[in-house]
Structures are given as structure tokens and as C-alpha cells.
Design an enzyme around this catalytic site. Structure first.
Site, PDB file in Angstrom:
ATOM      1  N   SER A  11      21.533  22.291 -37.182  1.00  0.00           N
ATOM      2  CA  SER A  11      22.172  21.176 -37.585  1.00  0.00           C
ATOM      3  C   SER A  11      23.667  21.510 -37.789  1.00  0.00           C
ATOM      4  CB  SER A  11      21.488  20.705 -38.625  1.00  0.00           C
ATOM      5  OG  SER A  11      21.645  21.500 -39.969  1.00  0.00           O
ATOM      6  N   LEU A  13      27.662  21.851 -35.941  1.00  0.00           N
ATOM      7  CA  LEU A  13      28.571  21.085 -35.098  1.00  0.00           C
ATOM      8  C   LEU A  13      27.693  20.678 -33.780  1.00  0.00           C
ATOM      9  CD1 LEU A  13      30.996  19.110 -34.740  1.00  0.00           C
ATOM     10  CD2 LEU A  13      32.246  21.090 -34.219  1.00  0.00           C
ATOM     11  N   LYS A  33      16.611  24.357 -41.116  1.00  0.00           N
ATOM     12  CA  LYS A  33      16.184  25.229 -42.000  1.00  0.00           C
ATOM     13  C   LYS A  33      16.352  24.939 -43.420  1.00  0.00           C
ATOM     14  CE  LYS A  33      17.577  29.419 -40.460  1.00  0.00           C
ATOM     15  NZ  LYS A  33      17.403  30.982 -40.424  1.00  0.00           N
ATOM     16  N   ALA A  44      33.388  26.543 -41.840  1.00  0.00           N
ATOM     17  CA  ALA A  44      34.439  27.012 -41.088  1.00  0.00           C
ATOM     18  C   ALA A  44      35.663  26.639 -41.806  1.00  0.00           C
ATOM     19  CB  ALA A  44      34.525  26.240 -39.674  1.00  0.00           C
ATOM     20  N   GLN A  45      36.825  27.159 -42.066  1.00  0.00           N
ATOM     21  CA  GLN A  45      37.866  26.806 -43.036  1.00  0.00           C
ATOM     22  C   GLN A  45      39.236  26.558 -42.026  1.00  0.00           C
ATOM     23  OE1 GLN A  45      38.905  29.908 -45.545  1.00  0.00           O
ATOM     24  NE2 GLN A  45      37.176  29.752 -46.887  1.00  0.00           N
ATOM     25  N   GLY A  46      39.428  27.281 -40.940  1.00  0.00           N
ATOM     26  CA  GLY A  46      40.893  27.075 -40.530  1.00  0.00           C
ATOM     27  C   GLY A  46      40.957  25.620 -39.580  1.00  0.00           C
ATOM     28  N   GLU A 117      47.585  30.196 -35.956  1.00  0.00           N
ATOM     29  CA  GLU A 117      46.634  31.040 -36.345  1.00  0.00           C
ATOM     30  C   GLU A 117      46.622  32.367 -35.452  1.00  0.00           C
ATOM     31  OE1 GLU A 117      42.913  28.434 -38.289  1.00  0.00           O
ATOM     32  OE2 GLU A 117      42.581  29.537 -36.579  1.00  0.00           O
ATOM     33  N   HIS A 241      35.563  39.406 -39.081  1.00  0.00           N
ATOM     34  CA  HIS A 241      36.663  38.683 -39.835  1.00  0.00           C
ATOM     35  C   HIS A 241      37.362  39.670 -40.656  1.00  0.00           C
ATOM     36  CE1 HIS A 241      39.130  35.853 -41.310  1.00  0.00           C
ATOM     37  NE2 HIS A 241      38.899  34.739 -40.439  1.00  0.00           N
ATOM     38  N   ARG A 287      42.019  38.877 -34.004  1.00  0.00           N
ATOM     39  CA  ARG A 287      41.064  39.592 -35.233  1.00  0.00           C
ATOM     40  C   ARG A 287      40.786  40.826 -35.104  1.00  0.00           C
ATOM     41  NH1 ARG A 287      37.711  33.953 -36.074  1.00  0.00           N
ATOM     42  NH2 ARG A 287      39.141  32.590 -37.175  1.00  0.00           N
ATOM     43  N   HIS A 348      31.546  38.160 -38.577  1.00  0.00           N
ATOM     44  CA  HIS A 348      31.799  36.790 -38.716  1.00  0.00           C
ATOM     45  C   HIS A 348      31.414  35.969 -37.465  1.00  0.00           C
ATOM     46  CE1 HIS A 348      34.382  33.259 -39.704  1.00  0.00           C
ATOM     47  NE2 HIS A 348      35.059  33.266 -38.587  1.00  0.00           N
ATOM     48  N   ARG A 383      36.783  36.514 -29.543  1.00  0.00           N
ATOM     49  CA  ARG A 383      36.888  35.165 -29.620  1.00  0.00           C
ATOM     50  C   ARG A 383      38.091  34.746 -30.473  1.00  0.00           C
ATOM     51  NH1 ARG A 383      36.379  31.055 -33.731  1.00  0.00           N
ATOM     52  NH2 ARG A 383      35.707  32.560 -35.248  1.00  0.00           N
ATOM     53  N   SER A 388      35.684  28.119 -31.553  1.00  0.00           N
ATOM     54  CA  SER A 388      34.237  28.078 -31.675  1.00  0.00           C
ATOM     55  C   SER A 388      34.221  26.522 -31.848  1.00  0.00           C
ATOM     56  CB  SER A 388      33.835  28.867 -32.682  1.00  0.00           C
ATOM     57  OG  SER A 388      34.521  28.829 -34.145  1.00  0.00           O
TER      58      SER A 388
END
Length: 528
Positions: A11, A13, A33, A44-46, A117, A241, A287, A348, A383, A388
Site C-alpha cells: 500500500s 505509492l 501488512k 520519504a522526506q526529501g 539534493e 543512506h 549517496r 536505505h 539510485r 524512487s
């Protein structure tokens, strides 16, 4: 038995995107789950990378992605996803996602603020402060929950896919007809049938001791797809990360890439800046470079952590751009407007996964993979930040369109799950012990820096664990913990096998035995 036109497992994105694109025409079952909003995407923050600014371009975004991917990105898939980036963002805006506004007229898209970023040559990250994933998931979850054609099955975990091969059918075709689903609350296994099945289960960060991922990231879809007959690729490329908050009471709390993008400086405990010694891009390097640099400095100096310093910026700037990080750190006694943030690298993102095409199709007919569970070729050996969530939406919509055009496929008669020859488990401590052992040796032996000896040790321990778990699985009734452990061990095996197959250091895979780059390199593909 339950039956849907499309069964979506996961469930986040990817799963929500497909569900919403299909639900006006088809009956959709969405399995999660825990609660509907508890997928990894919400963490996800960024933000989301997309070509939105007039001074940016498709070619620049592709170039940045290819550079970060260290020569292993699939060019056609990369172009396809980047070319559809603006369309994906516009869809989210129409859905009502509250992206951060900026009416200054500079570096924005229709009044929305764009940030930058690591690894990006341009400001192209659209975001909702420092909690983009939560804003996106909250918005879409409201629409999913309200749609009459979407049935959400919370507290359910997929046990295994139902395929022709597993049913003992002969012939060249191997089609997926749904899955056996364990109802955690009712403690029973249900048979859920569908004409099309989508794996959108996320990655496998919980295979490692330290991770930024939620507890649900146990490699379920990768393991199920592998058992069903799907190829997997590039499982050796696990992104660590660089900056996870280091604090005994801060489990899995990520410090977003955007802190470095907005000027955050990495320092040793004595205040010395060290990233310029490792890469000319300093804190804005990709990264893998930053994570290895931190790992090197921590081991060289014997430090428990390093520090990310944004405190030299105005207090109002820090609070406006990073309100959630500011508040969480403050709760733990760290005022990031005055103090640097203690950080360590943590597992990450899983850059490899089930091999899929640009419509999300796997090797098994009727089975799709979307998001972190899959390998599209976009991420290559590393990545690029904020690609993502973009991949989830673009491939998710493409998969939905393919399903709508695929026509009707009748589901054959399927047997119910058979529990007649198993008993209740007698020693559940075995599961807890094996879970802990797996995550610790994966961290020690298959982490940021690897050697053949470490990988071989991990492989030997995985074989021992597999024998124990297979025996346990064969003789006792299933549980949520057993299902996740079984999937984690399978995923760990795929990571180690892939790592042993790569005789070079590239992107996220760094081997002391093979420190150089091969002149010609290809994805690592494992066949079931």
C-alpha cells in the site's frame, strides 16, 4: 475465497497509484501488512525529482541519473521515466497533495518550491517541507479508502503467489492467479484470486541491523516473485543512506538529503569538515560516495558517529525548511539551529529487484512489479536521490494502462491452503533468534565495504538458516514473523549471490578484493 479483477500487494505509492488508475473500471483488492498508510513511501522526506523548471531539461535529469548509476542504468527505461516526470507531478497536484509553496518567482514550478539534493545538477525536487512521502500518502490514502471499487485488506500479509507451475500444470506458460494471504488478526490463510496481480511491497531494508526503513520492509515481494519464477537483477546494490539520526531513542529516523542540499556540512566530532577530502562535490556527492566517506572516517577515528551541521544558517530558515526534523531532534534534546546532528549510515534502498519492463511486467504472466520491489534499470548501481517515488508513479500508471488493455483471463479452479499436516509451533524463540542473527551478520559481512571472505561467511550462515526455517515452515502453522523471516533469508541469499558475482567495485557495491572498475560491466541477473 475472495476474487478481484486486480490484486495489489502493498500500500505504498506504487500500490496506491495503480489502484487509483484502475478503480474506476475494475474491482481492486489492496493488501497491506499493517494500516493503509504504513508503507515505506510515507517515510520519504526529501521529495520527488522531476523536470519542472524551464531552465532544467530532460537531458540534464537523465545525465544526472546515469552518472549516479555508475554506468549500469538502462537508458531507455531512464528516459521513459524522466520524460513522464512532469505528468506524474501534475497528477499528484490534481489529487491535492500540499506541496510547499514559494511565490518568489525563483526556482519554483507554478508557485511550488523546488529544492536540490546530492547528485542533481539543478533544483528539481518538489516537496512538502521535509515530509513529502507522508503528505503524498495521506492524500492518496484518503481517496483509496473512499473509492467503492477498492477493497483494502489491512493486517494481511501475502504468503505465496498462486501460479500454474505451483499448481502442477505443465506447459510453457506460467500465469499468476492471485495469492495465498495470511489474515494476521484472524490467524488464518485465505485464498485471494485475481486476473492480474501486482507486487508493490517495497524493499528489504530490514535484512540489515541498521536501516531507515519501516519494520514492514522485509523483502516479501522479491522473495515471492523469485519463488514464483521471476528473474532478479542487481541485488548487490543496497543503498546506505549517509545520514540516519544516531540516538538510542531514535529508531530509523532519517535526516533527509535536502539538509545537505540546502548547505548542511558533515563534520568529525572535533568540528573538522571532511567531505572535500573524499570528493570534489563534497556534501553534494551521490549517496554511495558520502556513505563510504562517513564509514571510512568512523572506522579510522573509532567514532560512533559523525555530525551534520546546518546550525550556521538562520534559525528561521532551518525551522521553515525542516520542521519535522527540527521538532523530532528537539524532542531528543538536540536543537539543530544551534547544534550539529549526530548521524550514521543505514541501509536505505534496494536498487535491484524483480526484473520488469516499462509496463511493470515480470517474467510470470499476469504478474507485475512496481516500485522498490522491482528492477526497471532506472537506478543502475546507485539510485539518484528522489527518483524512487517518481518511478513508483510512472511505472504504476504504465502498469495500470497495460492491465486495462490486457483483456479478460479466466481464473482456474484453485485449491484452498492446506494446514492439515502441520501443528502449532513449539519454540517461537527460534524465529526471534534467527531474525536477530541474520540482520547482524548481514550488517557485519554484507555492508558498505565487502570482501570475498565476509560474503562467503554470510553465505554459509544463510544456508544454515534456510535449512532451519524450511524445516520450521514445513512442520508448523505460519505466523507473520515466520513469513517475514522466510522472505528476509531468501532476499539475503539473493544479495550475497549477486555480490559474489560482481568482480569489481561500482556504485553501491565496494569490494576490497576487487577495488577497480571493469571496462565493460553489465547488470547482475539471477535466474530462478
Amino acid at each position: 475465497m475472495r476474487q478481484f479483477d486486480v490484486l495489489i500487494i502493498g500500500s505504498g505509492l506504487g500500490g496506491m497509484t495503480i489502484a487509483l488508475h484502475l478503480a474506476d473500471k475494475l474491482k481492486v483488492g489492496l493488501v497491506t501488512k499493517r494500516e493503509l498508510r504504513d508503507g515505506g513511501s510515507g517515510w520519504a522526506q526529501g521529495g520527488i525529482a522531476a523536470v519542472l523548471d524551464d531552465q532544467d531539461s530532460i537531458e540534464l535529469h537523465i545525465k544526472d541519473t546515469l552518472v549516479a548509476g555508475a554506468g549500469l542504468c538502462e537508458p531507455e527505461s531512464t528516459r521513459f521515466i524522466v520524460e513522464h516526470s512532469k505528468e506524474a507531478i501534475d497528477w499528484l497536484i490534481t489529487m491535492g497533495v500540499p506541496f510547499t509553496r514559494d511565490d518568489s518567482g525563483e526556482t519554483n514550478y507554478h508557485g511550488y518550491h523546488l529544492t536540490r539534493e546530492g547528485g542533481h545538477s539543478h533544483r528539481r525536487i518538489i516537496h512538502a517541507a521535509d515530509a513529502t512521502g507522508a503528505a503524498v500518502i495521506d492524500t492518496l490514502a484518503t481517496k483509496v479508502a473512499a473509492h467503492p471499487n477498492i477493497t483494502v485488506l489491512e493486517h494481511h500479509i501475502a504468503l505465496d503467489l498462486i501460479t500454474d507451475t505451483k499448481l502442477g500444470k505443465t506447459g510453457n506458460a506460467n500465469r499468476c492467479h492471485g495469492a495465498y494471504i495470511y489474515d494476521i488478526d484472524a490467524d488464518r490463510v485465505d485464498t485471494v484470486l485475481a486476473q492480474h496481480t501486482v507486487l508493490a511491497t517495497g524493499g528489504a531494508g530490514k535484512v540489515y541491523l541498521y536501516t531507515t526503513n519501516p519494520d514492514v520492509a522485509t523483502g516479501d515481494g522479491i522473495a515471492m516473485g523469485w519463488r514464483a519464477g521471476c528473474k532478479v537483477a542487481n541485488m548487490e546494490f543496497i543503498q546506505f543512506h549517509p545520514t540516519c539520526l544516531y540516538h538510542p531513542h531514535a529508531k530509523s529516523f532519517l535526516i533527509t538529503e535536502a539538509v545537505r542540499g540546502e548547505g548542511g556540512i558533515l563534520r568529525l566530532p572535533d568540528g573538522t569538515r571532511f567531505m572535500p577530502n573524499h570528493d570534489e562535490r563534497a556534501e553534494l556527492a551521490p549517496r554511495d560516495v558520502v556513505a563510504r566517506a562517513i564509514d571510512f572516517e568512523m572506522k579510522k577515528g573509532g567514532f560512533d558517529c559523525v555530525y551534520l551541521d546546518i546550525s550556521y544558517k538562520p534559525s528561521s530558515f532551518v525551522k521553515e525548511h525542516f520542521p519535522n526534523i527540527y521538532q523530532r531532534c528537539l524532542e531528543l534534546g538536540i536543537d539543530i539551529t544551534k547544534q550539529p546532528i549526530p548521524v550514521v549510515p543505514a541501509a536505505h534502498y534496494t536498487c535491484g529487484g524483480l526484473v520488469v519492463d516499462r509496463a511493470g511486467r515480470t517474467d510470470v504472466d499476469g504478474l507485475y512489479g512496481v516500485g522498490e520491489v522491482s528492477y526497471t534499470g532506472l537506478h543502475g548501481a546507485n539510485r539518484l536521490a528522489s527518483n524512487s517515488l517518481l518511478e513508483c508513479m510512472v511505472i504504476g500508471k504504465a502498469a495500470a494502462e497495460d492491465i486495462l488493455g490486457a483483456g479478460f483471463h479466466p481464473v482456474p479452479e484453485i485449491p484452498e491452503w492446506d494446514e492439515s499436516r502441520v501443528t502449532d509451533p513449539d519454540e517461537e524463540v527460534v524465529i526471534a533468534h534467527n531474525w536477530d542473527e541474520l540482520r547482524r551478520f548481514m550488517w557485519d559481512y554484507v555492508g558498505i565495504v565487502r570482501t570475498n571472505k565476509r560474503l562467503e561467511r554470510a553465505q554459509h550462515r544463510i544456508e544454515l538458516l534456510q535449512h532451519e526455517i524450511d524445516d520450521y515452515y514445513s512442520n508448523f502453522r505460519v505466523s507473520n514473523d515466520l513469513i517475514e523471516l522466510r522472505n528476509l533469508v531468501t532476499t539475503a541469499e539473493l544479495i550475497v549471490r549477486s555480490a559474489l558475482a560482481r568482480k569489481e567495485s561500482r556504485g553501491l557495491h565496494y569490494s576490497r578484493d576487487y577495488p577497480g572498475l571493469l571496462t565493460e560491466s553489465r547488470p547482475t541477473v539471477l535466474n530462478p
